[in-house]
Design an enzyme around this catalytic site. Structure first.
Site, mmCIF file in Angstrom:
data_model
loop_
_atom_site.group_PDB
_atom_site.id
_atom_site.type_symbol
_atom_site.label_atom_id
_atom_site.label_comp_id
_atom_site.label_asym_id
_atom_site.label_seq_id
_atom_site.Cartn_x
_atom_site.Cartn_y
_atom_site.Cartn_z
ATOM 1 C CE LYS A 1 -4.396 -1.884 1.471
ATOM 2 N NZ LYS A 1 -3.819 -3.479 1.765
HETATM 3 C C1 LIG Z 1 -4.304 -4.665 0.828
HETATM 4 C C2 LIG Z 1 -3.578 -5.607 0.914
HETATM 5 C C3 LIG Z 1 -3.825 -6.853 0.022
HETATM 6 C C4 LIG Z 1 -5.135 -6.829 -1.066
HETATM 7 O O1 LIG Z 1 -5.056 -5.838 -1.924
HETATM 8 P P1 LIG Z 1 -6.496 -5.153 -2.874
HETATM 9 O O2 LIG Z 1 -5.948 -4.199 -3.476
HETATM 10 O O3 LIG Z 1 -7.332 -4.799 -1.379
HETATM 11 O O4 LIG Z 1 -7.052 -6.412 -3.541
HETATM 12 C C5 LIG Z 1 -3.010 -7.921 -0.204
HETATM 13 N N1 LIG Z 1 -1.975 -8.006 0.429
HETATM 14 C C6 LIG Z 1 -1.659 -7.101 1.512
HETATM 15 C C7 LIG Z 1 -0.479 -7.458 2.216
HETATM 16 C C8 LIG Z 1 -2.520 -5.920 1.896
HETATM 17 O O5 LIG Z 1 -2.220 -4.837 2.593
#
Ligand SMILES: *Cc1c(COP(=O)(O)O)cnc(C)c1O
Length: 462
Positions: free
Chosen positions: A111
């Site tokens: 993120k």
């Molecule tokens: C948010 C997240 C995901 C999922 O991503 P999306 O865009 O919500 O599908 C997968 N792995 C981690 C570690 C995350 O923080």
């Protein structure tokens, strides 16, 4: 570039408009009116830095909202905060299988890739407009720390981040509460994550307070986050021979933001063979794409908690394309889904989706086995989310000649208990975070009560 709502009736906006709006006023999500075409330019991007490719990818989406020079500066700042010269490096894990490491940012999860840029975009636009906002959010883990790290120290933004007291991991809590900048305000709520989300919703619905506090959000449906995530699909594909050969991706998926960015890159002309949606046992997307059954259940807790979701908000963006970009049809489908909790996808829609996507649900045992097997076979310790992606890649593997790239979305040290249980290895924090457990923390504790929270925020903004 103009952006239109998936539900057809909100006004079209420019980039600055969608950046600040988040959700469209008709309840839909903003998508670009057209996908820019990069197919003919890809070969010329070989050998460019991550930042240079990010600049080329973002420029057509940003339009007149920023000068090209400002965009370049914000990109350099965002990815200068990463711990690796390649920003998102590729690692080989099998004959034609690769891991794309997206966790070299400040909070060790993917993120950061989008949020580091989003924070800078927000600050630039708000400063220019002479405005200040209060970003109010609730987090069960990764999103809160990524937002706090991206928005810390910014004069135009105050951040109030709620987490459920005692219900996030110590690493996750400390990544939020040890950020001591004046504009960061963590609140532990005596309740669950759902209680935190309900409080956020309540305060957003108190319109007088919402306007007075200038409440805002940086959630995963923000278009700027999606476009920032298209970049690493391009850089990794170029590394493995695109545009002369296609590659496939396996993506650990929750809200469908990350893999939707891969789909956008494909629509822009990146040669992508398969996009594998890898879910944990919260398998709404696997059921939707395999059986046409998009229906919610109750969230089941797993060792990959950042994918424990009931509804994948960004899936609406794909549905809009599958419905021929018809806003009225999309609006009717989503309204029906909101009322009944289910949406049946017809055969022609499914066929169209399956031209790009495979979907695999991975259970807890398989996730643990994949962590153990990856360590045995490669010496690499991977986190549970990345393991779900690797298991999905193995299950959906088609043509062996096509490189399969699994997105590694978190550093293993973010989920030490699950990693140690599966591999026997306790993953250490990277050096720049080694003192996390001894840093000073600051946070308030409040009951699960909207009036108390409103009073707390009023005091912060006074
Ligand atoms: C948010 C997240 C995901 C999922 O991503 P999306 O865009 O919500 O599908 C997968 N792995 C981690 C570690 C995350 O923080």
């Amino acid at each position: 570039m103009r952006y239109i709502s998936t539900r057809g009736s909100a006004p079209a906006l420019d980039f600055e408009g969608v950046l600040l709006a988040g959700l469209a006023r008709d309840g839909g999500l903003y998508v670009p009116e057209t996908y820019p075409d990069i197919a003919g330019r890809l070969a010329g991007w070989r050998g460019l830095s991550y930042q240079a490719i990010a600049y080329e990818m973002l420029l057509p989406f940003v339009g007149d909202s920023l000068t090209p020079a400002t965009l370049g500066d914000l990109i350099d700042g965002a990815y200068g905060s990463f711990n690796h010269a390649a920003v998102c490096p590729l690692v080989q894990v099998g004959a034609n299988d690769f891991l794309l490491e997206l966790f070299h940012g400040p909070t060790l999860a993917f993120k950061d890739v989008a949020m580091q840029l989003l924070g800078r975009l927000f600050n630039t636009v708000l400063t220019r407009r002479g405005e200040q906002v209060t970003v109010l959010g609730a987090t069960s883990g990764d999103t809160g720390s990524a937002a706090i790290e991206a928005l810390r120290g910014l004069p135009s933004v105050k951040v109030v981040m709620l987490h459920p007291k005692g219900r996030v991991s110590e690493v996750q809590r400390r990544q939020m509460t040890t950020v001591l900048d004046d504009n960061i305000h963590n609140v532990a709520i005596e309740g669950t994550f759902d209680d935190c989300q309900a409080l956020v919703k309540t305060l957003f619905n108190r319109l007088e307070f919402r306007d007075r506090a200038r409440l805002s959000a940086v959630n995963s449906i923000n278009w700027a986050r999606i476009v920032a995530q298209t970049v690493y699909y391009v850089t990794s594909a170029l590394s493995l021979g695109a545009p002369d050969r296609a590659v496939s991706f396996s993506v650990p998926t929750g809200n469908f933001g990350d893999i939707y960015a891969g789909y956008v890159a494909k629509r822009m002309g990146l040669p992508v063979d398969r996009l594998v949606v890898a879910t944990n046992r919260n398998d709404i997307l696997a059921r939707a794409l395999n059986a046409g059954d998009y229906s919610t259940g109750t969230v089941q807790p797993t060792i990959s908690p950042s994918m424990d979701i009931q509804v994948s908000s960004n899936f609406e963006r794909l549905l809009f394309d599958l419905f021929g970009r018809d806003g009225a049809v999309t609006a009717a489908a989503m309204t029906g889904f909101q009322h009944s909790g289910r949406l049946a996808l017809g055969g022609n829609i499914l066929d169209e989706a399956r031209r790009s996507f495979d979907a695999v649900a991975v259970d807890e045992d398989m996730t643990r086995e994949t962590m153990a097997a990856t360590l045995r076979q490669t010496g690499l310790v991977v986190d549970p989310h990345s393991a779900v992606g690797l298991a999905g890649a193995a299950r959906a593997r088609g043509d062996a000649a096509v490189p399969m790239i699994t997105l590694a979305t978190a550093h293993p040290a973010k989920f030490p208990a699950a990693v140690e249980a599966a591999t026997g290895i306790s993953p250490g924090l990277p050096p720049r975070m080694a003192d996390l457990y001894t840093r000073q923390e600051r946070y308030a504790v409040l009951p699960h009560d909207a009036d108390a929270l409103e009073a707390h925020i009023s005091a912060i903004i006074a």
